[in-house]
Design an enzyme around this catalytic site. Sequence first.
Site, mmCIF file in Angstrom:
data_model
loop_
_atom_site.group_PDB
_atom_site.id
_atom_site.type_symbol
_atom_site.label_atom_id
_atom_site.label_comp_id
_atom_site.label_asym_id
_atom_site.label_seq_id
_atom_site.Cartn_x
_atom_site.Cartn_y
_atom_site.Cartn_z
ATOM 1 C CG HIS A 159 27.955 -12.312 -17.313
ATOM 2 N ND1 HIS A 159 28.880 -11.532 -17.968
ATOM 3 C CD2 HIS A 159 28.601 -12.838 -16.235
ATOM 4 C CE1 HIS A 159 30.039 -11.598 -17.342
ATOM 5 N NE2 HIS A 159 29.897 -12.377 -16.270
ATOM 6 C CB SER A 280 -2.834 -3.022 -24.587
ATOM 7 O OG SER A 280 -3.098 -3.063 -25.980
ATOM 8 C CE LYS A 286 1.393 -6.506 -23.165
ATOM 9 N NZ LYS A 286 1.850 -5.641 -24.265
ATOM 10 C CD GLU A 293 7.196 -0.117 -20.137
ATOM 11 O OE1 GLU A 293 7.507 -0.287 -21.317
ATOM 12 O OE2 GLU A 293 6.016 -0.177 -19.734
#
Length: 460
Positions: A159, A280, A286, A293
């Site tokens: 979980h 970024s 970043k 992704e």
Amino acid sequence: MLSGSPSRSGVFQAASDKRLEAFGESISFDHRLYRQDVRGSIAHARMLSKQGMLTSDEFEQIEAALRVIESEIEQGKMPFRHELEDIHMHIESALIERLGDVGRKLHTARSRNDQVNTDLRLWIRDELDHMDQLLKSLQLAFLSRCERDADVVLPAYTHLQRAQPVLAAHYWLAYIEKYQRDRERLADCRRRVNVCGLGSAACAGTTLPIDRDMTASELGFERVAANSLDVSSDRDFVLETAFVLAMIAEHLSGWAEEWILWSTVEYSFIRLPQKFCTGSSIMPHKVNPDTLELTRGKSARVLGNLNTLLVLVKGLPLAYNRDLQEDKPPLFDSFDTVQACLELAIPIVAESELQIESINSRLDQGFLDATTLMEHLIQQGIPQRTAHHLVGQLVGLAQKGCVRLADLSEEQLKSTHASLNLSLRDVLGVEKAVKAYQSYGSSNPDQVRMQMNRWRQQLQ
Ligand code: ARG
């Protein structure tokens, strides 16, 4: 003769509409089958010659011309034209251009319906083998991590809440198992792909004296398909392949998600190789896990392709229907996508670094040793439900005092149950918890070592 497709026989009084040609062409994608088409045609011609439907001189001319055509396509020298619809007609037309009437004999006892089925099976067979190699490389990348990360303990989650401590290698072995099942599915699917439909002709077979066993063995197929109507309509093998690819994409996507989380400041478990990350344009600090992704994102395409194929063949009557031409774009896309994902997953798995200090500094949080403590109490003779309740109470006390279970005082232990005392501390802590596992398949270091050895033998 009217211009247009060679499949328009003397029955046609009108040339085909250019709009139909553009609408109906498949050459823009099925050109990828050119090697398989040439291979299938040579096997077919060899069989025709053995069966007396071509002379051996005709066969030799056909074989030589097909090889030249193949190398011309390879060098990009064949212009593709919509009016020739697909790769099968392009190759046959090029043959006829070279050989005239001899070329016109190749399509004896053959239809594009069995031809396309055969070409696709040959193509998929090669791609399945390549996919298997990529999956094996990914397994090996995880296996070499097992050695490198041998002493690292990680929290296992259920979980997405901290559950129990495991060795990092236990995680890597879990992924090796998943990709092994994918490889087994590939192998199983390959058995049903590796069946020869050539010789089924359009849908009913042929009156001509062909030898289907010969063609099948020329092409390395294991069996000859037993029903011509079935062959003409069958795309089960395409759907099954698309499912196996979807399963691989699911596995890649779940792993990508996990490592995206692990690479956040909140987890700080893993550092991804910078060469697979992006920056970024506005936030200079970043380092984004775009490759992972995109791996997660591209899995959507692969799942969608499976769905497209399922819907495509739903409700088609026997035998060939032109709808079936639409099977190739989703199939090709699934192979291309999964292959591209795997080619990046392999170096990412091999080159990422666990952030061991950061992991270790928080292993005491989240009561990873609570279940081990409960099982210790069970071994002392306390019934499981009682032990479960008692440890829950201890966790409650520890949470209130912001301490570990090992920091509870003698009084606190005794206040929970008369038989509890400080000796419990001997079994607490993640290191001890990991060593305490006993069962087969657990994260016990000896078990993990045994599994690593098994995989090393199996994979190398
Ligand atoms: N371009 C077609 C396809 O890929 C070839 C088969 C055509 N067969 C037919 N009977 N029109 O499906």
